[in-house]
Design a protein around this motif. Sequence first.
Motif, short mmCIF file in Angstrom:
data_model
loop_
_atom_site.label_atom_id
_atom_site.label_comp_id
_atom_site.label_asym_id
_atom_site.label_seq_id
_atom_site.Cartn_x
_atom_site.Cartn_y
_atom_site.Cartn_z
N ILE A 100 1.12 -1.51 -0.23
CA ILE A 100 0.14 -0.46 0.04
C ILE A 100 1.40 0.97 -0.08
O ILE A 100 0.72 2.14 -0.86
N VAL A 101 2.13 1.55 0.61
CA VAL A 101 2.87 2.38 0.67
C VAL A 101 3.00 2.95 -0.48
O VAL A 101 3.47 3.85 -0.80
N ALA A 102 4.06 1.69 -0.84
CA ALA A 102 4.06 1.92 -2.35
C ALA A 102 3.53 1.80 -3.67
O ALA A 102 4.02 3.10 -4.51
N ALA A 103 2.11 2.24 -3.57
CA ALA A 103 1.03 2.34 -4.52
C ALA A 103 0.93 3.60 -4.02
O ALA A 103 1.16 4.38 -4.93
N VAL A 104 0.90 3.91 -2.74
CA VAL A 104 0.30 5.78 -2.55
C VAL A 104 1.76 6.09 -3.23
O VAL A 104 1.43 7.19 -3.80
N ALA A 105 3.36 6.34 -3.03
CA ALA A 105 3.91 6.44 -3.58
C ALA A 105 4.23 6.86 -4.97
O ALA A 105 4.62 7.48 -5.25
N GLU A 106 4.05 5.47 -5.12
CA GLU A 106 3.92 6.16 -7.08
C GLU A 106 2.61 6.73 -7.71
O GLU A 106 3.08 7.07 -8.53
N GLU A 107 1.54 6.78 -6.69
CA GLU A 107 0.32 7.73 -7.17
C GLU A 107 0.53 8.91 -6.97
O GLU A 107 -0.48 9.56 -7.28
N HIS A 108 1.05 8.62 -5.50
CA HIS A 108 0.54 10.06 -4.60
C HIS A 108 1.46 11.09 -4.66
O HIS A 108 1.98 12.10 -3.59
N GLY A 109 3.09 9.89 -4.18
CA GLY A 109 4.72 10.54 -3.77
C GLY A 109 5.21 10.88 -2.77
O GLY A 109 3.75 10.04 -1.78
N GLN A 110 5.96 11.16 -2.69
CA GLN A 110 6.91 10.37 -1.64
C GLN A 110 6.09 11.29 0.04
O GLN A 110 6.54 10.76 1.32
N VAL A 111 5.45 12.56 -0.04
CA VAL A 111 5.18 12.83 0.72
C VAL A 111 3.72 12.03 2.02
O VAL A 111 3.79 12.62 2.61
N HIS A 112 3.47 11.65 0.68
CA HIS A 112 2.06 10.49 1.34
C HIS A 112 2.84 10.04 2.13
O HIS A 112 1.73 9.14 2.26
N ALA A 113 3.49 9.51 1.06
CA ALA A 113 3.92 7.90 0.87
C ALA A 113 4.55 7.57 2.10
O ALA A 113 4.00 6.74 3.31
N ALA A 114 5.67 8.86 3.18
CA ALA A 114 5.87 9.07 4.39
C ALA A 114 4.65 8.88 4.84
O ALA A 114 5.51 7.73 6.09
N ASN A 115 3.94 9.38 5.29
CA ASN A 115 2.98 9.40 6.08
C ASN A 115 2.32 7.72 6.20
O ASN A 115 2.22 7.47 7.26
N PRO A 153 6.93 14.44 11.10
CA PRO A 153 6.76 14.91 10.14
C PRO A 153 7.06 16.17 9.48
O PRO A 153 7.43 17.63 10.03
N SER A 154 7.63 16.16 8.32
CA SER A 154 7.81 17.69 8.07
C SER A 154 6.57 18.64 8.13
O SER A 154 5.23 18.33 7.76
N ALA A 155 6.70 19.56 7.89
CA ALA A 155 5.23 20.66 7.26
C ALA A 155 4.12 20.35 6.50
O ALA A 155 3.39 20.20 6.20
N GLU A 156 4.94 19.88 5.36
CA GLU A 156 4.61 19.30 3.96
C GLU A 156 3.91 18.08 4.45
O GLU A 156 2.05 17.84 3.84
N GLN A 157 4.15 17.07 5.73
CA GLN A 157 3.22 16.07 5.85
C GLN A 157 2.36 16.82 6.57
O GLN A 157 1.56 15.92 6.16
N ALA A 158 2.92 17.00 7.35
CA ALA A 158 1.46 17.34 8.58
C ALA A 158 0.71 18.08 7.90
O ALA A 158 -0.48 17.43 8.36
N GLU A 163 -5.26 13.15 4.65
CA GLU A 163 -5.52 12.91 3.19
C GLU A 163 -4.45 11.64 2.98
O GLU A 163 -5.13 10.61 1.79
N SER A 164 -3.42 12.04 3.39
CA SER A 164 -2.73 10.72 3.21
C SER A 164 -3.34 9.26 3.43
O SER A 164 -3.23 7.54 3.07
N LEU A 165 -3.78 9.25 4.95
CA LEU A 165 -4.92 8.00 5.67
C LEU A 165 -5.92 8.35 4.76
O LEU A 165 -6.94 6.65 4.58
N ARG A 166 -6.55 8.73 3.70
CA ARG A 166 -7.53 8.32 2.85
C ARG A 166 -7.28 8.05 1.78
O ARG A 166 -7.72 6.49 1.61
N LEU A 167 -6.19 8.16 1.40
CA LEU A 167 -5.46 7.71 0.24
C LEU A 167 -5.37 5.59 0.41
O LEU A 167 -5.19 5.67 -0.42
#
Length: 175
Positions: A100-115, A153-158, A163-167
């Motif tokens: 799931i982390v890998a799929a989120v990274a591929e589809e939505h980027g590293q910020v969401h993947a880190a979350n 988290p970075s400010a961007e992640q926070a 949204e990251s959890l929803r994704l």
Amino acid sequence: MPEEVVSEAERLTRLATDAAVDAEAAVYRDRRAEIVREHDFVPRVREEDDTLVLYPEEWVEEGLIQLDRIEDTDRAVEVSLSGPDHGAEWEAVEADNEAIVAAVAEEHGQVHAANVRAFADFMGNHYLKRVDDATEAERAEFLTEYYPRNAWPSAEQAAVVEESLRLAAERGDGT
């Protein structure tokens, strides 16, 4: 302390505990000490409650915590080692969460993947569950307790963590 370092320290602690040979366990413990030392921390397993604790190095002198040096206890990192069985079932949950982390990274980027990685660590280690099986209460606990203290988290992640959890939940439904 970066979450990936905390996760690796926990993994190495579990490997040391499960090692069949003392020399193998020592290698895992030495590696754990090395990776946390790179961030000026010291690892210790608190036996009375089976918890891995990572202390800031400046708190420790000759292997003992110096209470007068502690200004902010939130700087220490604690990981329970006595939660659910972390055998084959944990490995299966971790593999699903990693997908799931890998799929989120591929589809939505590293910020969401880190979350999502932080959420996966929380869900796997505390509840032995996939991220997409989290209850509202577990998501709330993650957002209010675990995330601010352990994810760094970075400010961007926070700003996008909800949204990251929803994704993750949406992506998980398709795996």
